[in-house]
Design a protein around this motif. Structure first.
Motif, PDB file in Angstrom:
ATOM      1  N   PRO A 156       0.821  -1.210   0.000  1.00 40.71           N
ATOM      2  CA  PRO A 156       0.000   0.000   0.000  1.00 40.71           C
ATOM      3  C   PRO A 156       0.857   1.263   0.000  1.00 40.71           C
ATOM      4  CG  PRO A 156       0.056  -0.960   2.189  1.00 40.71           C
ATOM      5  CD  PRO A 156       0.727  -1.943   1.271  1.00 40.71           C
ATOM      6  N   LEU A 157       0.237   2.387  -0.400  1.00 42.24           N
ATOM      7  CA  LEU A 157       0.937   3.669  -0.358  1.00 42.24           C
ATOM      8  C   LEU A 157       1.197   4.077   1.089  1.00 42.24           C
ATOM      9  CD1 LEU A 157       1.950   6.319  -1.621  1.00 42.24           C
ATOM     10  CD2 LEU A 157      -0.424   7.145  -1.562  1.00 42.24           C
ATOM     11  N   LEU A 158       0.161   3.927   1.933  1.00 46.40           N
ATOM     12  CA  LEU A 158       0.281   4.289   3.343  1.00 46.40           C
ATOM     13  C   LEU A 158      -0.193   3.127   4.204  1.00 46.40           C
ATOM     14  CD1 LEU A 158       0.755   6.540   5.560  1.00 46.40           C
ATOM     15  CD2 LEU A 158      -1.705   6.975   5.388  1.00 46.40           C
ATOM     16  N   GLY A 162       3.464   2.557  17.834  1.00 42.96           N
ATOM     17  CA  GLY A 162       2.974   2.139  16.535  1.00 42.96           C
ATOM     18  C   GLY A 162       3.928   2.504  15.422  1.00 42.96           C
ATOM     19  N   SER A 163       3.485   2.311  14.176  1.00 43.10           N
ATOM     20  CA  SER A 163       4.373   2.563  13.038  1.00 43.10           C
ATOM     21  C   SER A 163       3.619   3.188  11.874  1.00 43.10           C
ATOM     22  CB  SER A 163       5.021   1.255  12.575  1.00 43.10           C
ATOM     23  OG  SER A 163       4.030   0.367  12.061  1.00 43.10           O
ATOM     24  N   ILE A 164       4.379   3.942  11.045  1.00 42.13           N
ATOM     25  CA  ILE A 164       3.851   4.567   9.822  1.00 42.13           C
ATOM     26  C   ILE A 164       4.808   4.225   8.690  1.00 42.13           C
ATOM     27  CG2 ILE A 164       3.204   6.709   8.667  1.00 42.13           C
ATOM     28  CD1 ILE A 164       2.861   7.973  11.434  1.00 42.13           C
ATOM     29  N   GLN A 165       4.260   3.671   7.610  1.00 44.73           N
ATOM     30  CA  GLN A 165       5.052   3.422   6.407  1.00 44.73           C
ATOM     31  C   GLN A 165       4.409   4.158   5.246  1.00 44.73           C
ATOM     32  OE1 GLN A 165       6.223  -0.561   5.417  1.00 44.73           O
ATOM     33  NE2 GLN A 165       6.370  -1.196   7.563  1.00 44.73           N
ATOM     34  N   LEU A 166       5.207   4.960   4.555  1.00 43.73           N
ATOM     35  CA  LEU A 166       4.748   5.732   3.405  1.00 43.73           C
ATOM     36  C   LEU A 166       5.600   5.376   2.201  1.00 43.73           C
ATOM     37  CD1 LEU A 166       2.891   8.010   2.310  1.00 43.73           C
ATOM     38  CD2 LEU A 166       4.680   9.625   2.960  1.00 43.73           C
ATOM     39  N   GLY A 167       4.961   4.841   1.173  1.00 41.34           N
ATOM     40  CA  GLY A 167       5.712   4.442  -0.007  1.00 41.34           C
ATOM     41  C   GLY A 167       6.756   3.387   0.293  1.00 41.34           C
ATOM     42  N   GLY A 168       6.473   2.512   1.266  1.00 41.94           N
ATOM     43  CA  GLY A 168       7.410   1.456   1.631  1.00 41.94           C
ATOM     44  C   GLY A 168       8.525   1.896   2.557  1.00 41.94           C
ATOM     45  N   MET A 169       8.532   3.174   2.956  1.00 48.93           N
ATOM     46  CA  MET A 169       9.584   3.693   3.845  1.00 48.93           C
ATOM     47  C   MET A 169       9.004   3.967   5.227  1.00 48.93           C
ATOM     48  SD  MET A 169      11.438   6.327   1.174  1.00 48.93           S
ATOM     49  CE  MET A 169       9.888   6.996   0.554  1.00 48.93           C
TER      50      MET A 169
END
Length: 588
Positions: A334-336, A390-397
């Motif tokens: 996913p993107l986000l 928690g965690s946040i991934q944007l564009g796989g980063m």
């Protein structure tokens, strides 16, 4: 017929000899609710302030304003003081503008009470209870210690403390969440009925006006274009302007094929004094509309319209079944992706284990009342605050702690996500031209993604000449288009829209929402739309996430959630949306 309480005849308001309000007539009966509706700049608030004798010194009022037979235009300040606060109460849009931050809630109410009861604490408690505040300790709290809805209730109690016969309410619910707005409207209706008080309601929200008011007057460029019973105007408008406003309303029950706003903007009254004020924006314009000012003419059921011709019905277009927009599959996921996101401020929990997923090109709605965690979540995604867990991934980063990454890494990630805020006036630098603002943003994009300023302006429907203008030369809708253009200048993969239409008129709102849908479909930019307006979220999102006290309590396809909500809180949100039943001619 109700006993006549207020009669306004030929009211004018002028600035340096140029009319801003032009020949307005208005009648309010005892116990009646009359609405003044129209876009910003139509003269609604100036009309109300002229009635209350509260115009600034630079403006002059003419004509006649008679309250219970007493002429107020030209009356001395001594005479006006006997009416203001006592016989005529005033309730403003922003309670912070009405409430003194140095006074407690109880002090605000006490100073407006009749002389003999100002020191009676029990009377203050009783007045708070009348507006639904049953905790007597609230009387000792200051405005900053109260929620938005609580502040508005205190403002209502203060406005009613003098037991006025007429309450002038200027946009009293515009800045409030849907459920609180619903509560305040019900509260005003209940108090009005119990007191037999008249209300003059100024609003640009037609749903609120049609639901609360006995009669509605539609204002435009300082004059009245149509007036009549609320139901008659809602089901069969007699002026093209009224029809345009109704047609621009988003519906919570269905998705519009296309959102149509009225082209152009409201002119100054003095510039259209000798013609139909709406002629330059009207699709039904005839030659004589530009040469003579049309008088109000009588239609059926006592309605009046300032149009010589019968209104052509709007084309009724059935919307296709609501389905998610096309999503781009990504081999990288996913993107986000947000997992278990938590955020605490001291002992207060703003986010409590939020999970969120947005695919490339998807449109996701994030809804909930103030305090539900919407804005905190958006700030975490933008890297403006650090999550507590928690965690946040944007564009796989991994962008969970974006602010702490190396500067080069931040420059790589930040263009992926941009934000459009609620008030463009505070998000645009007033000292910079539009062109300089967009060029500054475009410089942050990758070299292959940079676009000329003129091309970015064209993307949001503005002429290239606007690059030379500064924000103060633009209307509210034009400022918001520039704010969107600035966000798009870096070619983001995700655009976070934080209440981007909450402060806009319904027609401008329709233009901005349609623009965002176009940006999504043509550029493939994913949208995270943060709002408390369910009718708006229906028009621009595929899926919806409902937040309550920092937790996700319901999620799913937007149409399914709004049509058949599964959680009690979501059902309350849907039920709080003012109902609007127009004729087929007014169907969006």
């Amino acid at each position: 017929m109700r006993d006549e309480l207020l009669r306004v005849s030929g009211l004018t308001v002028s600035l340096a000899g140029r009319r801003i309000v032009d020949d307005v007539d208005l009648v309010v009966g005892s116990g009646e609710t009359v609405g003044l509706v129209g876009e910003s700049g139509s003269g609604k608030s100036l009309t109300a302030r002229a009635v209350a004798g509260l115009l600034p010194p630079t403006l002059t009022a003419g004509g006649s304003v008679r309250f219970s037979g007493t002429e107020l235009i030209g009356a001395s300040e001594r005479v006006l003081r006997k009416f203001r606060g006592r016989r005529v109460g005033l309730l403003m849009q922003d309670p912070f503008a009405m409430l003194n931050p140095l006074l407690t809630a109880g002090a605000h109410i006490a100073e407006s009470l009749p002389r003999g009861t100002r020191r009676d604490r029990q009377e203050v408690v009783r007045r708070l209870a009348e507006v639904g505040i049953t905790n007597p300790d609230v009387a000792y709290r200051y405005p900053f210690q109260l929620s938005g809805g609580m502040r508005q209730r205190v403002a209502i109690a203060a406005a009613l403390a003098g037991d006025p016969e007429l309450l002038i309410a200027d946009e009293p619910t515009t800045a409030l969440d849907a459920t609180i707005q619903h509560e305040i409207m019900q509260l005003l209706a209940r108090i009005q009925e119990s007191r037999g008080m008249a209300v003059l309601l100024i609003t640009h929200d037609l749903r609120v006006a049609f639901q609360l008011c006995d009669r509605v007057q539609v204002m435009y460029a300082g004059r009245v274009l149509e007036s009549g019973a609320s139901k008659a105007l809602a089901t069969g408008p007699g002026h093209p302007y009224t029809l345009g406003l109704i047609s621009a309303l988003p519906a919570v029950e269905r998705t519009a094929v296309r959102l149509e706003g009225i082209p152009g903007s409201v002119p100054r009254a003095a510039d259209v004094a000798c013609q139909c004020a709406f002629a330059d924006r009207c699709g039904q314009r005839q030659d004589d509309c530009l040469t003579e000012r049309p008088p109000l003419r009588l239609l059926d059921s006592g309605r009046l319209t300032a149009c010589r011709y019968d209104v052509a019905p709007a084309a009724s277009v059935a919307a296709p079944p609501s389905v998610p927009s096309a999503r781009k599959s990504s081999a990288n996921g996913p993107l986000l992706l947000v997992e278990g996101l938590r955020k605490k401020y001291g002992q207060a929990v703003a986010l409590d284990g939020v999970d969120l997923r947005i695919e490339p090109g998807e449109r996701l709605g994030l809804v909930g009342e103030s305090g539900s965690g919407k804005t905190t979540l958006a700030r975490c995604l933008l890297g403006l605050v650090d999550p507590s867990g928690g965690s946040i991934q944007l564009g796989g980063m991994d962008t969970t702690r974006l602010r702490h990454l190396p500067a080069a890494r931040q420059r790589e990630i930040r263009p992926l996500v941009q934000c459009v805020f609620q008030d463009p006036s505070t998000s645009l630098n007033p000292a910079m031209t539009v062109g300089a603002t967009l060029a500054e943003a475009a410089a942050l994009a990758a070299e292959q993604d940079r676009r000329p300023v003129g091309e970015v302006l064209e993307l949001v429907g503005l002429p290239s000449g606007y690059a030379k203008l500064r924000p103060h030369r633009l209307s509210g809708g034009e400022k918001q288009r520039v704010a969107i253009a600035r966000a798009l200048a870096v070619r983001p993969a995700l655009l976070i829209c934080d209440e981007p239409t909450a402060s806009l008129d319904v027609s401008v709102q329709a233009h901005i929402l349609e623009l965002l849908r176009t940006v999504n479909s043509e550029l493939g930019t994913a949208l995270l739309f943060v709002t408390h307006d369910l009718a708006v979220v229906r028009q621009v999102t595929d899926r919806i996430v409902v937040l309550l006290h920092g937790k996700v309590i319901e999620t799913g396809v937007t149409a399914s959630v709004l049509d058949s909500p599964g959680h009690d809180y979501t059902r309350r949100l849907v039920a709080s949306v003012p109902t609007f039943t127009g004729s087929d001619a007014c169907t969006i």
